[in-house]
Motif scaffolding. Structure first.
Motif, PDB file in Angstrom:
ATOM      1  N   LEU A   1     117.773 -23.696-105.650  1.00  0.00           N
ATOM      2  CA  LEU A   1     117.505 -22.320-106.070  1.00  0.00           C
ATOM      3  C   LEU A   1     117.505 -21.370-104.885  1.00  0.00           C
ATOM      4  CD1 LEU A   1     114.742 -22.873-108.754  1.00  0.00           C
ATOM      5  CD2 LEU A   1     117.154 -22.323-109.123  1.00  0.00           C
ATOM      6  N   TRP A   2     118.206 -20.253-105.041  1.00  0.00           N
ATOM      7  CA  TRP A   2     118.354 -19.229-104.010  1.00  0.00           C
ATOM      8  C   TRP A   2     117.532 -18.019-104.409  1.00  0.00           C
ATOM      9  CZ3 TRP A   2     120.642 -14.353-104.693  1.00  0.00           C
ATOM     10  CH2 TRP A   2     120.969 -13.661-103.539  1.00  0.00           C
ATOM     11  N   THR A   3     116.866 -17.405-103.451  1.00  0.00           N
ATOM     12  CA  THR A   3     116.085 -16.203-103.754  1.00  0.00           C
ATOM     13  C   THR A   3     116.083 -15.260-102.560  1.00  0.00           C
ATOM     14  OG1 THR A   3     113.961 -15.395-104.577  1.00  0.00           O
ATOM     15  CG2 THR A   3     113.870 -17.161-102.979  1.00  0.00           C
ATOM     16  N   ALA A   4     115.953 -13.983-102.862  1.00  0.00           N
ATOM     17  CA  ALA A   4     115.729 -12.991-101.810  1.00  0.00           C
ATOM     18  C   ALA A   4     114.228 -12.954-101.552  1.00  0.00           C
ATOM     19  CB  ALA A   4     116.228 -11.622-102.249  1.00  0.00           C
ATOM     20  N   VAL A   5     113.814 -13.299-100.341  1.00  0.00           N
ATOM     21  CA  VAL A   5     112.398 -13.216 -99.976  1.00  0.00           C
ATOM     22  C   VAL A   5     112.006 -11.755 -99.894  1.00  0.00           C
ATOM     23  CG1 VAL A   5     110.694 -13.729 -98.167  1.00  0.00           C
ATOM     24  CG2 VAL A   5     112.457 -15.413 -98.734  1.00  0.00           C
ATOM     25  N   VAL A   6     112.823 -10.962 -99.213  1.00  0.00           N
ATOM     26  CA  VAL A   6     112.618  -9.521 -99.119  1.00  0.00           C
ATOM     27  C   VAL A   6     113.979  -8.867 -98.884  1.00  0.00           C
ATOM     28  CG1 VAL A   6     112.036  -9.620 -96.663  1.00  0.00           C
ATOM     29  CG2 VAL A   6     111.309  -7.654 -98.006  1.00  0.00           C
ATOM     30  N   ALA A   7     114.293  -7.879 -99.712  1.00  0.00           N
ATOM     31  CA  ALA A   7     115.569  -7.163 -99.616  1.00  0.00           C
ATOM     32  C   ALA A   7     115.284  -5.689 -99.864  1.00  0.00           C
ATOM     33  CB  ALA A   7     116.579  -7.715-100.612  1.00  0.00           C
ATOM     34  N   LEU A   8     114.816  -5.014 -98.832  1.00  0.00           N
ATOM     35  CA  LEU A   8     114.464  -3.602 -98.923  1.00  0.00           C
ATOM     36  C   LEU A   8     115.268  -2.808 -97.904  1.00  0.00           C
ATOM     37  CD1 LEU A   8     110.604  -4.044 -99.144  1.00  0.00           C
ATOM     38  CD2 LEU A   8     112.148  -3.434-101.014  1.00  0.00           C
ATOM     39  N   ALA A   9     115.201  -1.496 -97.998  1.00  0.00           N
ATOM     40  CA  ALA A   9     115.835  -0.647 -96.992  1.00  0.00           C
ATOM     41  C   ALA A   9     115.218  -0.954 -95.632  1.00  0.00           C
ATOM     42  CB  ALA A   9     115.629   0.823 -97.341  1.00  0.00           C
ATOM     43  N   GLY A  10     116.016  -0.880 -94.598  1.00  0.00           N
ATOM     44  CA  GLY A  10     115.551  -1.237 -93.259  1.00  0.00           C
ATOM     45  C   GLY A  10     115.739  -2.727 -93.036  1.00  0.00           C
ATOM     46  N   ALA A  11     115.736  -3.111 -91.784  1.00  0.00           N
ATOM     47  CA  ALA A  11     115.993  -4.507 -91.426  1.00  0.00           C
ATOM     48  C   ALA A  11     114.761  -5.380 -91.618  1.00  0.00           C
ATOM     49  CB  ALA A  11     116.459  -4.586 -89.979  1.00  0.00           C
ATOM     50  N   GLN A  12     114.959  -6.512 -92.264  1.00  0.00           N
ATOM     51  CA  GLN A  12     113.959  -7.573 -92.323  1.00  0.00           C
ATOM     52  C   GLN A  12     114.588  -8.758 -91.600  1.00  0.00           C
ATOM     53  OE1 GLN A  12     114.648  -6.005 -95.663  1.00  0.00           O
ATOM     54  NE2 GLN A  12     113.115  -4.554 -95.002  1.00  0.00           N
ATOM     55  N   GLU A  13     113.926  -9.228 -90.532  1.00  0.00           N
ATOM     56  CA  GLU A  13     114.543 -10.220 -89.657  1.00  0.00           C
ATOM     57  C   GLU A  13     113.524 -11.229 -89.131  1.00  0.00           C
ATOM     58  OE1 GLU A  13     117.970  -7.988 -87.342  1.00  0.00           O
ATOM     59  OE2 GLU A  13     116.046  -6.995 -87.032  1.00  0.00           O
ATOM     60  N   ARG A  14     114.044 -12.237 -88.457  1.00  0.00           N
ATOM     61  CA  ARG A  14     113.278 -13.264 -87.751  1.00  0.00           C
ATOM     62  C   ARG A  14     112.294 -14.029 -88.648  1.00  0.00           C
ATOM     63  NH1 ARG A  14     114.320  -9.255 -84.165  1.00  0.00           N
ATOM     64  NH2 ARG A  14     115.280  -9.887 -82.206  1.00  0.00           N
ATOM     65  N   PRO A  15     112.770 -14.616 -89.737  1.00  0.00           N
ATOM     66  CA  PRO A  15     111.868 -15.378 -90.605  1.00  0.00           C
ATOM     67  C   PRO A  15     111.384 -16.647 -89.925  1.00  0.00           C
ATOM     68  CG  PRO A  15     114.136 -15.755 -91.265  1.00  0.00           C
ATOM     69  CD  PRO A  15     114.165 -14.690 -90.189  1.00  0.00           C
ATOM     70  N   HIS A  16     110.137 -16.984 -90.190  1.00  0.00           N
ATOM     71  CA  HIS A  16     109.564 -18.231 -89.685  1.00  0.00           C
ATOM     72  C   HIS A  16     108.589 -18.743 -90.734  1.00  0.00           C
ATOM     73  CE1 HIS A  16     108.653 -21.096 -86.495  1.00  0.00           C
ATOM     74  NE2 HIS A  16     107.442 -21.107 -87.015  1.00  0.00           N
ATOM     75  N   GLY A  17     108.835 -19.943 -91.237  1.00  0.00           N
ATOM     76  CA  GLY A  17     108.011 -20.475 -92.309  1.00  0.00           C
ATOM     77  C   GLY A  17     107.155 -21.638 -91.874  1.00  0.00           C
ATOM     78  N   PHE A  18     106.121 -21.878 -92.676  1.00  0.00           N
ATOM     79  CA  PHE A  18     105.272 -23.055 -92.525  1.00  0.00           C
ATOM     80  C   PHE A  18     104.724 -23.375 -93.907  1.00  0.00           C
ATOM     81  CE2 PHE A  18     101.338 -25.338 -91.720  1.00  0.00           C
ATOM     82  CZ  PHE A  18     101.787 -26.318 -90.844  1.00  0.00           C
ATOM     83  N   GLY A  19     105.043 -24.568 -94.421  1.00  0.00           N
ATOM     84  CA  GLY A  19     104.619 -24.901 -95.780  1.00  0.00           C
ATOM     85  C   GLY A  19     105.220 -23.923 -96.767  1.00  0.00           C
ATOM     86  N   ASP A  20     104.394 -23.346 -97.643  1.00  0.00           N
ATOM     87  CA  ASP A  20     104.863 -22.388 -98.646  1.00  0.00           C
ATOM     88  C   ASP A  20     104.817 -20.943 -98.166  1.00  0.00           C
ATOM     89  OD1 ASP A  20     105.608 -24.104-100.662  1.00  0.00           O
ATOM     90  OD2 ASP A  20     103.645 -24.112-101.619  1.00  0.00           O
ATOM     91  N   ARG A  21     104.551 -20.730 -96.887  1.00  0.00           N
ATOM     92  CA  ARG A  21     104.447 -19.349 -96.390  1.00  0.00           C
ATOM     93  C   ARG A  21     105.548 -19.039 -95.380  1.00  0.00           C
ATOM     94  NH1 ARG A  21      98.301 -18.658 -94.799  1.00  0.00           N
ATOM     95  NH2 ARG A  21      97.949 -20.841 -95.167  1.00  0.00           N
ATOM     96  N   VAL A  22     105.989 -17.785 -95.409  1.00  0.00           N
ATOM     97  CA  VAL A  22     106.995 -17.321 -94.466  1.00  0.00           C
ATOM     98  C   VAL A  22     106.574 -15.948 -93.951  1.00  0.00           C
ATOM     99  CG1 VAL A  22     108.440 -16.346 -96.309  1.00  0.00           C
ATOM    100  CG2 VAL A  22     109.473 -16.903 -94.096  1.00  0.00           C
ATOM    101  N   VAL A  23     106.759 -15.721 -92.653  1.00  0.00           N
ATOM    102  CA  VAL A  23     106.522 -14.415 -92.050  1.00  0.00           C
ATOM    103  C   VAL A  23     107.851 -13.879 -91.537  1.00  0.00           C
ATOM    104  CG1 VAL A  23     104.126 -14.861 -91.386  1.00  0.00           C
ATOM    105  CG2 VAL A  23     105.951 -15.384 -89.776  1.00  0.00           C
TER     106      VAL A  23
END
Length: 171
Positions: A97-119
């Motif tokens: 399954l594919w999903t957009a974690v965040v897709a808003l105006a402006g850049a969202q970058e440098r994802p880093h996850g741990f378990g069920d959480r992503v920053v």
């Protein structure tokens, strides 16, 4: 098999069908990378480390130029520009399954996850032409979908906002 010229240097020749590979990511179970074919099309590749079969191409519906890959919690997080500016996406590696974690105006970058959480670093409040100083850090719990802004560089200068109290300077 004929060789193709890939450089202004006449001595640099590469067999056809060779792909450019980059943005490697690794966790205890998976390896992942971006592969760009000679046709210019990018794909996301994954390989389960305990499996003897060949790597597989993820069936992601929209891919433009995936970068900044990160593996965590059975998901592949990455940044892509399919909607015009950088946004964070995730693929569940067990279900596909594919999903957009965040897709808003402006850049969202440098994802880093741990378990069920992503920053990630988020520039939804940035102003055109600034140096990106409006970037904030956000967290999403992928299990619940809850999003939390972890920083706040507004006028009150209360960063970070998660787990803090502005009363009497207590943290």
């Amino acid at each position: 098999n004929q060789l193709i010229k890939t450089s202004k240097d006449a001595d640099v020749l590469v067999p056809p069908g060779i792909a450019a590979r980059g943005w490697p990511a690794l966790d205890n179970t998976w390896a992942a990378w971006v592969e760009r074919g000679t046709d210019g099309i990018s794909t996301l590749q994954v390989w389960r480390l305990d499996d003897d079969s060949a790597p597989k191409t993820l069936a992601v519906p929209y891919v433009a130029d995936p970068v900044q890959l990160h593996l965590a919690g059975g998901r592949l997080y990455y940044v892509d520009t399919v909607y015009g500016d950088p946004d964070v996406f995730a693929v569940d590696l067990e279900t596909g399954l594919w999903t957009a974690v965040v897709a808003l105006a402006g850049a969202q970058e440098r994802p880093h996850g741990f378990g069920d959480r992503v920053v990630w670093q988020d520039c939804r409040a940035c102003v055109f032409g600034d140096d990106g100083s409006g970037r904030e850090i956000y967290l999403r719990d992928m299990a619940t979908g809850t999003e939390t802004r972890l920083t706040d560089d507004g006028d009150s200068d209360t960063a970070p906002v998660l787990g803090t109290s502005t009363e009497a300077g207590q943290v």
